[in-house]
Design a protein around this motif. Structure first.
Motif, PDB file in Angstrom:
ATOM      1  N   GLN A 112      46.033 -17.997 -76.173  1.00  0.00           N
ATOM      2  CA  GLN A 112      45.750 -17.603 -74.790  1.00  0.00           C
ATOM      3  C   GLN A 112      47.048 -17.266 -74.055  1.00  0.00           C
ATOM      4  O   GLN A 112      47.141 -16.259 -73.342  1.00  0.00           O
ATOM      5  N   GLN A 162      44.606  -9.547 -63.265  1.00  0.00           N
ATOM      6  CA  GLN A 162      44.560  -9.310 -64.715  1.00  0.00           C
ATOM      7  C   GLN A 162      44.493 -10.617 -65.484  1.00  0.00           C
ATOM      8  O   GLN A 162      43.732 -10.759 -66.447  1.00  0.00           O
ATOM      9  N   LYS A 212      43.355 -13.469 -64.456  1.00  0.00           N
ATOM     10  CA  LYS A 212      42.044 -14.064 -64.242  1.00  0.00           C
ATOM     11  C   LYS A 212      41.027 -13.438 -65.203  1.00  0.00           C
ATOM     12  O   LYS A 212      40.289 -14.119 -65.913  1.00  0.00           O
ATOM     13  N   HIS A 213      41.050 -12.115 -65.207  1.00  0.00           N
ATOM     14  CA  HIS A 213      40.118 -11.357 -66.040  1.00  0.00           C
ATOM     15  C   HIS A 213      40.274 -11.730 -67.512  1.00  0.00           C
ATOM     16  O   HIS A 213      39.335 -12.056 -68.212  1.00  0.00           O
ATOM     17  N   ARG A 214      41.512 -11.744 -67.965  1.00  0.00           N
ATOM     18  CA  ARG A 214      41.821 -11.955 -69.372  1.00  0.00           C
ATOM     19  C   ARG A 214      41.472 -13.381 -69.813  1.00  0.00           C
ATOM     20  O   ARG A 214      40.822 -13.597 -70.826  1.00  0.00           O
ATOM     21  N   ARG A 223      39.463 -15.487 -68.375  1.00  0.00           N
ATOM     22  CA  ARG A 223      38.034 -15.752 -68.319  1.00  0.00           C
ATOM     23  C   ARG A 223      37.370 -15.279 -69.614  1.00  0.00           C
ATOM     24  O   ARG A 223      36.533 -15.965 -70.191  1.00  0.00           O
ATOM     25  N   ALA A 224      37.825 -14.109 -70.056  1.00  0.00           N
ATOM     26  CA  ALA A 224      37.265 -13.577 -71.302  1.00  0.00           C
ATOM     27  C   ALA A 224      37.594 -14.496 -72.471  1.00  0.00           C
ATOM     28  O   ALA A 224      36.747 -14.794 -73.311  1.00  0.00           O
ATOM     29  N   LEU A 225      38.837 -14.972 -72.497  1.00  0.00           N
ATOM     30  CA  LEU A 225      39.272 -15.778 -73.644  1.00  0.00           C
ATOM     31  C   LEU A 225      38.677 -17.181 -73.621  1.00  0.00           C
ATOM     32  O   LEU A 225      38.374 -17.755 -74.663  1.00  0.00           O
ATOM     33  N   ARG A 226      38.506 -17.761 -72.418  1.00  0.00           N
ATOM     34  CA  ARG A 226      38.054 -19.143 -72.323  1.00  0.00           C
ATOM     35  C   ARG A 226      36.573 -19.251 -72.020  1.00  0.00           C
ATOM     36  O   ARG A 226      36.013 -20.347 -72.030  1.00  0.00           O
ATOM     37  N   GLY A 227      35.940 -18.142 -71.711  1.00  0.00           N
ATOM     38  CA  GLY A 227      34.501 -18.167 -71.505  1.00  0.00           C
ATOM     39  C   GLY A 227      34.098 -18.504 -70.081  1.00  0.00           C
ATOM     40  O   GLY A 227      32.986 -18.191 -69.664  1.00  0.00           O
ATOM     41  N   SER A 228      34.978 -19.119 -69.298  1.00  0.00           N
ATOM     42  CA  SER A 228      34.639 -19.402 -67.906  1.00  0.00           C
ATOM     43  C   SER A 228      35.931 -19.571 -67.112  1.00  0.00           C
ATOM     44  O   SER A 228      37.012 -19.709 -67.701  1.00  0.00           O
ATOM     45  N   GLU A 229      35.798 -19.574 -65.781  1.00  0.00           N
ATOM     46  CA  GLU A 229      37.003 -19.740 -64.972  1.00  0.00           C
ATOM     47  C   GLU A 229      37.214 -21.225 -64.733  1.00  0.00           C
ATOM     48  O   GLU A 229      36.837 -21.772 -63.707  1.00  0.00           O
TER      49      GLU A 229
END
Ligand code: ADP
Ligand code: MG
Length: 658
Positions: free
Chosen positions: A333, A498, A500-502, A504-510
């Motif tokens: 990550q 960016q 945040k976007h990235r 979130r995608a990698l961890r599945g949630s914020e």
């Protein structure tokens, strides 16, 4: 053509609803070279007529001609010019300026004719010598007898030529011998071509004149007219040329400065007290500006180096359900974020709880993984020993850097720590296979905060090379927190979006939080600026109060010196001359106060610098210049009202004031 001609002149005063006719239809004409006495009882209008003849006053109605030219409707400065060029006044009570010596008093009229200091001094001296005062040149009026003072005032009357000499009860305050002397002098002057007009109620004085005009209730009741055998003088009384342009300006300024200085010096306590107001104002403004700018450059420099260009990330945030512990960030990550545009690199902060021991001393603390940029990233400096070398960083060597606090705890003094060895056991031995082992580490150096203000990310720490950290203390590669370094020109908000976007995608949630240093820094800057402005405003109010004090004192000064103003106007000062004199006095007062204020704030800055090392406060030359400018401005602003009031005085009223 008569020298002076009055036709049906009326001068009335309005006292409430009553109209007093001081002059009630006076007609007369006087030829050049005459010696005229004006007689009459007290209140008959003699002085009013005299003021009219001397261009100190305008008629209410009727015609007033000098050399055939209308002098009845001139403005204040035109009348002043006539007085300068043609008239010399001799007053019953001499009306000399008390702070000037005989020479200065005699020379006064030529100040307003623009004559230079040296030239007018020479001429005044020559006149005084001719009048028998050669050994009294530097005596002040209070050091001279009445007769001597009156002779000084004759010298003054002759200074600009004195074509027409007007004397209002000139012998009134003199003993009989001095009076006789004075009359002889006036006769002599008349013989030399001066036109002499004296006002008296004493017949024996009037007997010296060749023509007597008698007044009663503002009317002429006796006047034989110009004697039939009167011979006009062969040549008019000579008078010096009036200067114009630059030289007059220079003389005018010089006189204003000199007078201001004399007046300020003459009232020392008052001057000091009104200066004090300005000093306090200037000192507070200058100190506040110096202090806030020193604080800002220090604090903001510190904060900027710590905060700006960085985004901190940590797991967990307030929106997550209570008790939920999100997983740490993985190396993958972090690497994904490092590859984002605008990101220059990562500051991985990996640390673990350890126990460190040296002999019987021990410390429970945090050990932190360090790379080559550790010192720079964390704003640390080596105070003892040295930093890790490249070999130690890459080989997994058991070397360690101590924080000053940790060094003190384990070795008493930081000096004693370098080169010694420590036993370190990882608190979280689980990652190492469950066996807590104490490993020996060699201390290579002691570090401390490089920040002037002592900011640091926690005290009491140990630093070991990253490789060593991973292989010997804590094998887990995951992180609970790290920071992203931004490229110089990156826009923090875009990078935040960016990341945040990235993530979130990698961890599945914020399930993480971010803190942008620049934003906090900018907020702090705004707050600081507002605070500095507020303080400067307080200083400005102090200055304002000081300015009001100066205005007050100047108003007092004007009313105290009304007679002086009248005298200056009688000898030909323009309204502008009087205005400048008081304005300069206010400006000089304020500038002196400003200088003292800057000196005070400079002293305060030195004291503050001597007392502590964190902030370096300096009062700059710019501050001096600004303080000078501000003081002058305050003087101009608050001196204007008193100066205008002084200049607007009518010479007759001013002279009558006691
Ligand atoms: P004198 O000098 O002959 O004694 P003045 O010329 O001083 O007389 O005064 C003439 C008259 O004008 C007097 O009645 C006096 O009260 C009046 N007077 C003079 N000056 C003023 C003034 N500023 N305001 C009102 N009345 C005045
Ligand atoms: Mg009078």
């Amino acid at each position: 053509m008569p020298l002076i001609e009055l036709r049906d002149v009326v001068r009335h005063y309005q006292l409430g609803s009553v109209e007093v006719r001081a002059l009630d239809g006076v007609s007369l004409s006087i030829e050049a070279g005459e010696f005229v006495a004006i007689m009459g009882q007290s209140g008959s209008g003699k002085s009013t007529l005299m003021n009219m003849l001397g261009c100190l006053d305008n008629p209410s109605s009727g015609l007033f001609l000098i050399d055939g030219a209308d002098a009845g409707h001139l403005d204040a400065d035109e009348l002043a010019a006539l007085r300068r060029e043609r008239f010399g006044f001799i007053f019953q009570r001499y009306h000399l300026l008390p702070h000037l010596d005989a020479r200065g008093n005699a020379a006064l009229p030529s100040v307003y004719a623009g004559e230079g200091v040296a030239a007018r001094g020479r001429r005044a001296e020559a006149l005084l010598r001719r009048l028998g005062l050669g050994d009294r040149l530097h005596h002040r009026p209070n050091e001279l007898s009445g007769g001597q003072q009156q002779r000084v005032s004759i010298a003054r009357a002759l200074m600009n030529g004195g074509q027409i000499i007007l004397a209002d009860e000139p012998t009134g305050a003199l003993d009989s011998a001095s009076g006789a002397e004075l009359l002889a002098l006036l006769r002599e002057l008349n013989a030399a071509g001066h036109t002499v007009i004296i006002v008296t109620h004493d017949p024996s004085v009037a007997a010296h004149a060749r023509r007597v005009i008698e007044l009663r209730d503002g009317r002429v009741i006796r006047d034989a007219g110009t004697p039939p055998d009167h011979v006009p003088p062969a040549r008019p009384a000579e008078r010096p040329r009036e200067r114009r342009g630059l030289q007059r300006l220079q003389v005018q300024w010089r006189e204003a400065m000199a007078t201001a200085w004399l007046s300020l010096k003459g009232n020392r306590l008052r001057t000091a007290l009104s200066m004090l107001g300005i000093s306090i104002g200037i000192a507070s403004v200058v100190s506040i500006v110096a202090l806030t700018s020193a604080a800002r450059s220090t604090f903001e420099g510190e904060f900027a180096s710590q905060m700006s260009g960085r985004i901190w990330l940590w797991t967990g945030n307030a929106n997550l359900p209570q008790g939920l512990q999100p997983p740490p960030f993985t190396p993958a990550q972090a690497d994904a974020l490092a590859a984002l545009p605008g990101v220059s690199g990562l500051m991985r902060e990996r640390q673990t709880a350890v126990q460190a021991r040296h002999g019987s001393r021990e410390a429970f603390t945090q050990a932190m993984a360090a790379n080559a940029s550790l010192l720079a990233d964390r704003r640390l400096k080596v105070s003892q020993g040295r930093d890790f070398n490249a070999y130690e960083l890459s080989s997994g060597a058991q070397v360690i850097l101590l924080d000053v606090e940790a060094a003190k705890k384990l070795f008493k003094t930081p000096e004693a720590a370098v080169g010694r060895s420590l036993l370190v056991s990882s608190g979280d031995a689980a990652g190492m296979g469950g066996v807590p082992v104490a490993l020996p580490f060699t201390v290579v150096g002691v570090v401390e905060s490089a920040s002037q203000l002592g900011f640091s990310f926690g005290d009491d720490r140990l630093y070991v090379p990253d490789k060593t950290f991973r292989t010997k203390l804590d094998a887990r590669a995951t992180m609970g927190a790290f920071a992203v370094n931004l490229e110089r020109d990156a826009e923090p908000q875009q990078v935040v979006a960016q990341i945040k976007h990235r993530l979130r995608a990698l961890r599945g949630s914020e399930d993480f939080s971010m803190w942008v240093g620049d934003e906090a820094f900018r907020k702090m800057q705004t707050f600081n600026a507002a605070f500095a402005a507020l303080l400067a405003g307080v200083g400005a109010i102090a200055l304002l109060v000081g300015g009001v004090g100066v205005m007050n004192i100047m108003l007092v000064s004007v009313s105290e010196r009304t007679r002086e103003i009248g005298i200056r106007m009688a000898v030909g000062a323009r309204q502008g001359d009087v205005r400048l004199q008081f304005l300069i006095e206010a400006v000089v007062l304020c500038c002196l106060g400003g200088l003292v204020g800057v000196a005070l704030s400079w002293l305060a800055a030195q004291a503050l610098n001597a007392a502590q090392q964190t902030l370096h406060v300096s009062v700059s030359w710019q501050a001096l210049a600004v303080a000078f400018g501000v003081s002058s401005a305050v003087g101009l602003v608050f001196g204007t009202v008193p100066a205008r009031r002084a200049a607007a005085l009518s010479p007759v009223d001013a002279l009558a004031r006691e």
